[in-house]
Design an enzyme around this catalytic site. Structure first.
Site, PDB file in Angstrom:
ATOM      1  N   ARG A 172     -15.014  87.814  24.701  1.00 53.12           N
ATOM      2  CA  ARG A 172     -14.792  87.915  26.009  1.00 53.12           C
ATOM      3  C   ARG A 172     -13.478  86.492  25.442  1.00 53.12           C
ATOM      4  O   ARG A 172     -12.363  87.077  26.423  1.00 53.12           O
ATOM      5  CB  ARG A 172     -15.839  87.549  26.480  1.00 53.12           C
ATOM      6  CG  ARG A 172     -17.213  88.567  26.557  1.00 53.12           C
ATOM      7  CD  ARG A 172     -17.633  87.925  28.010  1.00 53.12           C
ATOM      8  NE  ARG A 172     -18.469  87.129  27.148  1.00 53.12           N
ATOM      9  CZ  ARG A 172     -19.969  87.100  26.829  1.00 53.12           C
ATOM     10  NH1 ARG A 172     -20.310  88.989  27.247  1.00 53.12           N
ATOM     11  NH2 ARG A 172     -21.101  86.425  26.782  1.00 53.12           N
ATOM     12  N   ILE A 173     -13.633  85.873  25.196  1.00 57.05           N
ATOM     13  CA  ILE A 173     -13.073  84.102  25.724  1.00 57.05           C
ATOM     14  C   ILE A 173     -11.792  84.313  24.813  1.00 57.05           C
ATOM     15  O   ILE A 173     -10.487  84.069  24.879  1.00 57.05           O
ATOM     16  CB  ILE A 173     -13.643  83.518  25.653  1.00 57.05           C
ATOM     17  CG1 ILE A 173     -14.519  82.852  26.620  1.00 57.05           C
ATOM     18  CG2 ILE A 173     -12.559  81.909  26.016  1.00 57.05           C
ATOM     19  CD1 ILE A 173     -15.494  81.455  26.755  1.00 57.05           C
ATOM     20  N   SER A 269     -14.054  75.977  22.127  1.00 58.01           N
ATOM     21  CA  SER A 269     -15.915  76.541  21.755  1.00 58.01           C
ATOM     22  C   SER A 269     -16.551  75.397  21.668  1.00 58.01           C
ATOM     23  O   SER A 269     -16.792  75.469  22.559  1.00 58.01           O
ATOM     24  CB  SER A 269     -15.313  77.458  20.260  1.00 58.01           C
ATOM     25  OG  SER A 269     -14.658  76.850  18.883  1.00 58.01           O
ATOM     26  N   ARG A 270     -16.880  75.783  20.102  1.00 51.98           N
ATOM     27  CA  ARG A 270     -17.846  73.719  20.521  1.00 51.98           C
ATOM     28  C   ARG A 270     -17.013  72.818  19.055  1.00 51.98           C
ATOM     29  O   ARG A 270     -16.806  73.484  18.131  1.00 51.98           O
ATOM     30  CB  ARG A 270     -18.844  74.179  19.726  1.00 51.98           C
ATOM     31  CG  ARG A 270     -20.084  74.813  20.524  1.00 51.98           C
ATOM     32  CD  ARG A 270     -20.583  74.307  21.949  1.00 51.98           C
ATOM     33  NE  ARG A 270     -21.178  74.891  22.873  1.00 51.98           N
ATOM     34  CZ  ARG A 270     -20.797  75.405  24.208  1.00 51.98           C
ATOM     35  NH1 ARG A 270     -19.594  75.486  24.125  1.00 51.98           N
ATOM     36  NH2 ARG A 270     -21.741  75.953  24.979  1.00 51.98           N
ATOM     37  N   ASP A 294     -10.539  70.462  23.654  1.00 52.35           N
ATOM     38  CA  ASP A 294     -11.535  70.980  24.363  1.00 52.35           C
ATOM     39  C   ASP A 294     -12.291  70.084  24.264  1.00 52.35           C
ATOM     40  O   ASP A 294     -13.530  69.567  25.116  1.00 52.35           O
ATOM     41  CB  ASP A 294     -12.109  72.834  25.073  1.00 52.35           C
ATOM     42  CG  ASP A 294     -12.910  72.359  26.474  1.00 52.35           C
ATOM     43  OD1 ASP A 294     -12.443  70.832  27.129  1.00 52.35           O
ATOM     44  OD2 ASP A 294     -13.829  72.422  26.289  1.00 52.35           O
ATOM     45  N   GLU A 299     -19.772  65.085  21.166  1.00 52.70           N
ATOM     46  CA  GLU A 299     -19.508  64.797  22.782  1.00 52.70           C
ATOM     47  C   GLU A 299     -21.092  63.933  22.599  1.00 52.70           C
ATOM     48  O   GLU A 299     -21.834  64.160  22.185  1.00 52.70           O
ATOM     49  CB  GLU A 299     -19.665  65.716  23.036  1.00 52.70           C
ATOM     50  CG  GLU A 299     -18.218  66.838  22.957  1.00 52.70           C
ATOM     51  CD  GLU A 299     -17.693  67.882  23.522  1.00 52.70           C
ATOM     52  OE1 GLU A 299     -19.111  68.316  24.342  1.00 52.70           O
ATOM     53  OE2 GLU A 299     -17.291  68.635  23.465  1.00 52.70           O
ATOM     54  N   HIS A 317     -14.118  68.357  27.383  1.00 51.79           N
ATOM     55  CA  HIS A 317     -14.941  69.402  27.389  1.00 51.79           C
ATOM     56  C   HIS A 317     -14.881  70.140  28.742  1.00 51.79           C
ATOM     57  O   HIS A 317     -15.800  70.646  29.082  1.00 51.79           O
ATOM     58  CB  HIS A 317     -16.182  69.698  27.328  1.00 51.79           C
ATOM     59  CG  HIS A 317     -17.047  70.247  26.876  1.00 51.79           C
ATOM     60  ND1 HIS A 317     -18.470  70.704  25.964  1.00 51.79           N
ATOM     61  CD2 HIS A 317     -16.799  71.928  26.903  1.00 51.79           C
ATOM     62  CE1 HIS A 317     -18.483  71.560  25.650  1.00 51.79           C
ATOM     63  NE2 HIS A 317     -18.664  72.419  26.069  1.00 51.79           N
ATOM     64  N   ILE A 318     -13.933  70.567  29.080  1.00 49.50           N
ATOM     65  CA  ILE A 318     -13.963  71.202  31.071  1.00 49.50           C
ATOM     66  C   ILE A 318     -13.521  72.488  30.645  1.00 49.50           C
ATOM     67  O   ILE A 318     -12.625  72.213  31.960  1.00 49.50           O
ATOM     68  CB  ILE A 318     -12.684  70.133  31.361  1.00 49.50           C
ATOM     69  CG1 ILE A 318     -11.131  69.236  30.888  1.00 49.50           C
ATOM     70  CG2 ILE A 318     -13.541  69.054  31.672  1.00 49.50           C
ATOM     71  CD1 ILE A 318     -10.842  68.591  31.870  1.00 49.50           C
ATOM     72  N   ALA A 319     -13.279  73.184  29.714  1.00 49.09           N
ATOM     73  CA  ALA A 319     -12.867  74.434  30.153  1.00 49.09           C
ATOM     74  C   ALA A 319     -12.863  75.242  30.665  1.00 49.09           C
ATOM     75  O   ALA A 319     -12.176  76.252  31.488  1.00 49.09           O
ATOM     76  CB  ALA A 319     -12.886  74.804  28.543  1.00 49.09           C
ATOM     77  N   SER A 320     -14.504  76.124  31.008  1.00 43.79           N
ATOM     78  CA  SER A 320     -14.526  76.227  32.355  1.00 43.79           C
ATOM     79  C   SER A 320     -14.736  75.182  33.722  1.00 43.79           C
ATOM     80  O   SER A 320     -15.506  75.856  35.001  1.00 43.79           O
ATOM     81  CB  SER A 320     -16.481  76.600  31.983  1.00 43.79           C
ATOM     82  OG  SER A 320     -16.881  75.224  31.945  1.00 43.79           O
TER      83      SER A 320
HETATM   84  C1  DGY Z   1     -20.482  77.200  28.033  1.00 42.21           C
HETATM   85  O1  DGY Z   1     -20.652  77.573  28.999  1.00 42.21           O
HETATM   86  O2  DGY Z   1     -20.985  77.332  26.855  1.00 42.21           O
HETATM   87  C2  DGY Z   1     -19.056  75.856  28.445  1.00 42.21           C
HETATM   88  O3  DGY Z   1     -18.910  75.521  26.734  1.00 42.21           O
HETATM   89  C3  DGY Z   1     -18.973  74.792  29.733  1.00 42.21           C
HETATM   90  O4  DGY Z   1     -19.186  76.253  30.297  1.00 42.21           O
END
Ligand code: DGY
Length: 376
Positions: A172-173, A269-270, A294, A299, A317-320
């Protein structure tokens, strides 16, 4: 010292704990409508397994947890022993959740897909440009009062238009990011994924025909055989895989060495998907290489040396993190827990938008182990 908790609807017959404050109200309204007393931890500190166990106590029906917590089998066993039947993460990724452990305890694991697809992809785009066009470096330069006049060679960066973008993990992303880069900047796409993304390939093909019909150059989309093939040819590589044993340190020193010297690596991603020590060394020895991160490996800490690198842009880690998205994630997490507690069917459906406003479907929006629990 114990953390502070706020209790909403204390008279509710069910008890749900929420390990962090969440934005918006709809998630809370849904839980209250499901007759839950909702206990929210007010602290920004990460809760340990023991602290969560202590809060679960002898009786707890459900939990909304965070990506920073270690949701191991023992914790799910504790929740089940307290009569708990519901759990949702406030995130789409669930690498910190022992799903098999949850399934063994009979507990459905909710997550929050769908609402953060474009938002996360937008941040990957932002990091791509911030790194490639040296936005942070140039901003720091301005603020330091070092700009004494326009110069022909100042802060030259990457030209994206017509270049090649590589996407690793085209779900999706990854696919949303790919479309943004192809549509917006006429980039040619190469991707690596275990599965073919036919929808994306067709989109790029149709878009290419539209461009040609308007007298512009076509764009291409190719799914390459290996990850290494993508790394070798792409000007920008964006990572959109899950984190598991197969993707831990997927990008290591050897693979970084395969990339173009002036390539850009983006990770939303991670953190552990990239060997951060290797990345730091690579960025040190390849000043034209750039990275937009991100996420980082440990972390909230950065590995030594990252902070001093001008060719790395890093955010926490603010992508969302947009209001709409984070409220939507809260709604889905609330709907997951409220839905399970009310005995609604467990869905694993991408179309989560009907839960966000108006009358929500009588279902749980997204349960990752629904099939294992025999509910699909
Ligand atoms: C997730 O949803 O997995 C992100 O890393 C945080 O929104």
């Amino acid at each position: 010292m114990g953390k502070e908790w706020t209790v909403h609807n204390p008279g509710g017959s069910r008890r749900v704990i929420v390990t962090k404050q969440l934005p918006g109200n709809r998630w809370l309204d849904m839980l209250v409508a499901a007759d839950c007393a909702v206990e929210v931890c007010e602290s920004d500190d990460v809760l340990s397994v023991d602290e969560i166990k202590e809060r679960i106590g002898d009786r707890c029906d459900g939990v909304i947890g965070q990506l920073t917590e270690d949701w191991n089998a023992d914790l799910f066993a504790k929740l089940a022993a307290a009569g708990g039947t519901a759990y949702s993460k406030y995130a789409v990724g669930y690498n910190n959740v022992d799903v098999a452990g949850a399934t063994a305890a009979g507990i459905p694991v909710g997550n929050t897909p769908g609402v953060l697809t474009e938002t996360t992809a937008e941040m990957a785009v932002a990091l791509t440009f911030a790194a490639g066009r040296r936005v942070v470096e140039a901003d720091t330069f301005m603020r330091a009062g070092r700009f004494h006049g326009w110069l022909p060679t100042m802060y030259m960066g990457t030209r994206f238009y017509g270049a090649t973008v590589g996407v690793i993990g085209c779900g999706r992303i990854g696919a949303a990011y790919a479309r943004m880069m192809v549509e917006g900047f006429k980039m040619n796409l190469v991707y690596f994924d275990l599965y073919r993304n036919e929808h994306l390939e067709k989109f790029v093909d149709d878009y290419s025909q539209l461009l040609v019909a308007h007298g512009e150059d076509p764009v291409t989309c190719r799914r390459l055989e290996t990850l290494e093939d993508v790394l070798r040819v792409a000007d920008v590589v964006s990572l959109h895989t899950v984190l598991d044993d197969s993707t831990h340190h997927l990008i290591n020193a050897e693979r970084l060495a395969m990339m173009k010297d002036d390539a850009i690596l983006v990770n939303s991603s991670r953190g552990p998907v990239v060997d951060e020590v290797a990345l730091i060394e690579h960025c040190r020895t390849h000043p034209d290489f750039k990275a937009g991160l991100d996420v980082v490996e440990d972390e909230p800490d950065m590995k030594p040396g990252l902070v001093g690198l001008d060719n790395v842009v890093v955010v926490p880690h603010i992508a969302s993190a947009t209001v709409w998205t984070r409220q939507g994630m809260a709604t889905l997490a609330g709907a997951n827990v409220a839905g399970i507690l009310q005995g609604y069917p467990l869905w694993q459906d991408d179309d989560v938008l009907p839960f966000l406003e108006g009358e929500a479907p009588q279902a749980t929006p997204s349960i990752v182990n629904a099939a294992d629990l025999g509910d699909l």
